[in-house]
Design an enzyme around this catalytic site. Structure first.
Site, PDB file in Angstrom:
ATOM      1  N   ASP A  13      -6.765  13.322  -0.843  1.00  0.00           N
ATOM      2  CA  ASP A  13      -6.906  12.184   0.071  1.00  0.00           C
ATOM      3  C   ASP A  13      -5.560  11.454   0.076  1.00  0.00           C
ATOM      4  O   ASP A  13      -5.351  10.504  -0.673  1.00  0.00           O
ATOM      5  CB  ASP A  13      -8.028  11.262  -0.401  1.00  0.00           C
ATOM      6  CG  ASP A  13      -8.220  10.083   0.534  1.00  0.00           C
ATOM      7  OD1 ASP A  13      -8.001  10.243   1.755  1.00  0.00           O
ATOM      8  OD2 ASP A  13      -8.590   8.994   0.051  1.00  0.00           O
ATOM      9  N   GLU A  72      -8.417  15.775   4.118  1.00  0.00           N
ATOM     10  CA  GLU A  72      -9.008  15.091   5.259  1.00  0.00           C
ATOM     11  C   GLU A  72      -8.050  15.155   6.447  1.00  0.00           C
ATOM     12  O   GLU A  72      -6.839  14.973   6.287  1.00  0.00           O
ATOM     13  CB  GLU A  72      -9.296  13.636   4.888  1.00  0.00           C
ATOM     14  CG  GLU A  72     -10.201  12.927   5.857  1.00  0.00           C
ATOM     15  CD  GLU A  72     -10.659  11.603   5.297  1.00  0.00           C
ATOM     16  OE1 GLU A  72     -11.832  11.482   4.945  1.00  0.00           O
ATOM     17  OE2 GLU A  72      -9.818  10.678   5.217  1.00  0.00           O
ATOM     18  N   ASP A 143     -10.001   6.285  -4.171  1.00  0.00           N
ATOM     19  CA  ASP A 143      -9.208   7.400  -3.659  1.00  0.00           C
ATOM     20  C   ASP A 143      -9.636   8.720  -4.300  1.00  0.00           C
ATOM     21  O   ASP A 143      -9.689   9.753  -3.639  1.00  0.00           O
ATOM     22  CB  ASP A 143      -7.715   7.159  -3.904  1.00  0.00           C
ATOM     23  CG  ASP A 143      -7.236   5.889  -3.226  1.00  0.00           C
ATOM     24  OD1 ASP A 143      -7.243   5.852  -1.983  1.00  0.00           O
ATOM     25  OD2 ASP A 143      -6.885   4.928  -3.932  1.00  0.00           O
TER      26      ASP A 143
END
Length: 169
Positions: A13, A72, A143
């Site tokens: 991420d 992502e 995170d």
């Protein structure tokens, strides 16, 4: 991507100040956490932060030896400067991934749907379900929880691949 058998997945991420990571093992329907955390940059010059992200992701790959990497997909932002920095952090992280691993990308809504069952889920719901799915009690940084959610999304996608291939055949 090999949909059957064991796989170690590194979920990323990326962010210019904090890049979350999560490593899971998946075998069939069983998911096990291997490692999780954040690469925190000091907030210094962007070029230094990008170098640090690249170096730490490369270290994680050497240390944990994932077979697959999931990240992502970039989302649109109203703030062009933030979107540019996010894209650069993502590029620094992905540049550390050897070509033989390949990278699998998932939209934020797809990750939430895979983990929570709702594409518009809140961050707290995602973190809660990550802990449930991985059967962990430890406190996860936001995170790291997001990175683990991305890895879980990819693990679910791997399991569905034979069925999707069967439909299109």
């Amino acid at each position: 991507m090999s949909p059957v058998g064991h796989a170690r997945i590194l979920g990323l991420d990326p962010g210019s100040l904090r890049t979350g990571y999560g490593v899971i093992d998946c075998a069939g329907g069983n998911l096990t956490i291997v490692a999780q955390g954040c690469i925190a940059t000091s907030g210094g010059p962007l070029a230094d932060r990008l170098r640090l992200i690249h170096a730490r992701v490369a270290e994680l790959i050497v240390q944990h030896r994932p077979q697959e990497v999931a990240v992502e997909r970039v989302f649109l932002s109203k703030n062009a400067d933030s979107a540019l920095k996010l894209g650069q952090a993502r590029g620094a992280a992905l540049a550390a991934v050897p070509a033989m691993l390949g990278v699998h990308e998932y939209a934020p809504r797809a990750v939430k749907l895979a983990v929570v069952g709702l594409g518009g889920a809140e961050k707290s719901q995602v973190a809660h379900m990550v802990k449930q799915l991985l059967r962990v009690e430890l406190r996860l940084a936001a995170d790291a929880a997001d990175a683990l959610a991305i890895a879980i999304c990819h693990a679910h996608s791997r399991r569905l691949e034979p069925f999707i291939a069967g439909v299109s055949a």
